[in-house]
Design an enzyme around this catalytic site. Structure first.
Site, mmCIF file in Angstrom:
data_model
loop_
_atom_site.group_PDB
_atom_site.id
_atom_site.type_symbol
_atom_site.label_atom_id
_atom_site.label_comp_id
_atom_site.label_asym_id
_atom_site.label_seq_id
_atom_site.Cartn_x
_atom_site.Cartn_y
_atom_site.Cartn_z
ATOM 1 N N VAL A 60 0.881 -1.167 0.000
ATOM 2 C CA VAL A 60 0.000 0.000 0.000
ATOM 3 C C VAL A 60 0.918 1.215 0.000
ATOM 4 C CG1 VAL A 60 -0.236 -0.085 2.531
ATOM 5 C CG2 VAL A 60 -1.867 1.232 1.171
ATOM 6 N N SER A 61 0.620 2.176 -0.876
ATOM 7 C CA SER A 61 1.523 3.311 -1.093
ATOM 8 C C SER A 61 1.667 4.184 0.149
ATOM 9 C CB SER A 61 1.012 4.177 -2.247
ATOM 10 O OG SER A 61 1.089 3.484 -3.463
ATOM 11 N N ALA A 62 2.767 4.939 0.185
ATOM 12 C CA ALA A 62 2.986 5.919 1.242
ATOM 13 C C ALA A 62 1.901 6.993 1.179
ATOM 14 C CB ALA A 62 4.361 6.556 1.088
#
Length: 216
Positions: A60-62
């Site tokens: 899951v992206s930053a």
């Protein structure tokens, strides 16, 4: 300090740094904190501005990266939006909060389809439809779209995604190498049909696997 207070501080930091610029994106981040969309063992790290692992070897992206893409997308209530790469379901939840209508999100990994659906259900999100399929081909049944957001890196811009944009629509997509280095492109289909591309700089995403992406 509890999870929500930590998350609130992260949102405030992103706002101070000019990454979160709109009230819509800020409210979405506060409504659906990232810790609601990761496994229990990662919840205490969800406020840290870095990617986190999710099942099937994906991430899951930053928070800053998600905020940047949502701000570029210029989402408004009532827009028809397609997300390519559901992952944890977090980004789809944020989109759904802003557009307040049905959001379509396509994911190729069955395990992540189920993971995202569980997360969305627990979060009380009812207007996101997660579809198992090859996102590089888009999702023609609900096209055309005002916005398409791709959360994986492609070798080039997939033609089906451009074709499924409305006139005036925009595609947000990382394009570049397979090994976690791409450039974030904003592809705008003018009402005349002309295509304009703006480069928003270097990013690092997992590869977009599919017929119009990378081959496994």
């Amino acid at each position: 300090m509890d999870l929500y207070e930590r998350w609130k501080r992260t949102v405030e930091m992103l706002e101070r740094e000019g990454i979160i610029r709109s009230l819509e994106v800020k409210e979405a981040f506060l409504k659906y904190p990232r810790y609601m969309f990761v496994e229990d063992r990662y919840k205490s790290y969800a406020h840290i501005d870095e990617p986190l692992p999710i099942p099937a070897g994906q991430t899951v992206s930053a928070p800053h990266m998600v905020a940047i893409m949502l701000e570029i997308a210029k989402l408004k209530e009532g827009m028809n939006v397609l997300e390519v790469g559901t992952g944890s379901g977090w980004n789809a939840a944020l989109i759904s909060y802003i557009v307040k209508t049905d959001v379509y999100s396509i994911e190729r990994i069955p395990e992540l389809v189920e993971f995202a659906k569980r997360n969305l259900e627990r979060a009380g999100v009812k207007n996101v439809h997660v579809i198992l399929g090859d996102g590089s081909k888009g999702f023609p049944p609900k096209a055309p779209y005002d916005v398409i957001i791709v959360t994986a890196g492609a070798p080039k811009v997939p033609e089906p995604l451009v074709e499924q944009l409305k006139p005036g629509g925009r595609l947000i997509i990382p394009v570049g190498s397979y090994h976690l280095w791409q450039e974030l492109l904003e592809v705008v289909k003018k009402k005349s049909g002309e295509i304009k591309v703006r480069n928003h700089g270097g990013v690092a995403f997992v590869p977009l696997i599919g017929e119009y992406g990378w081959r496994e």
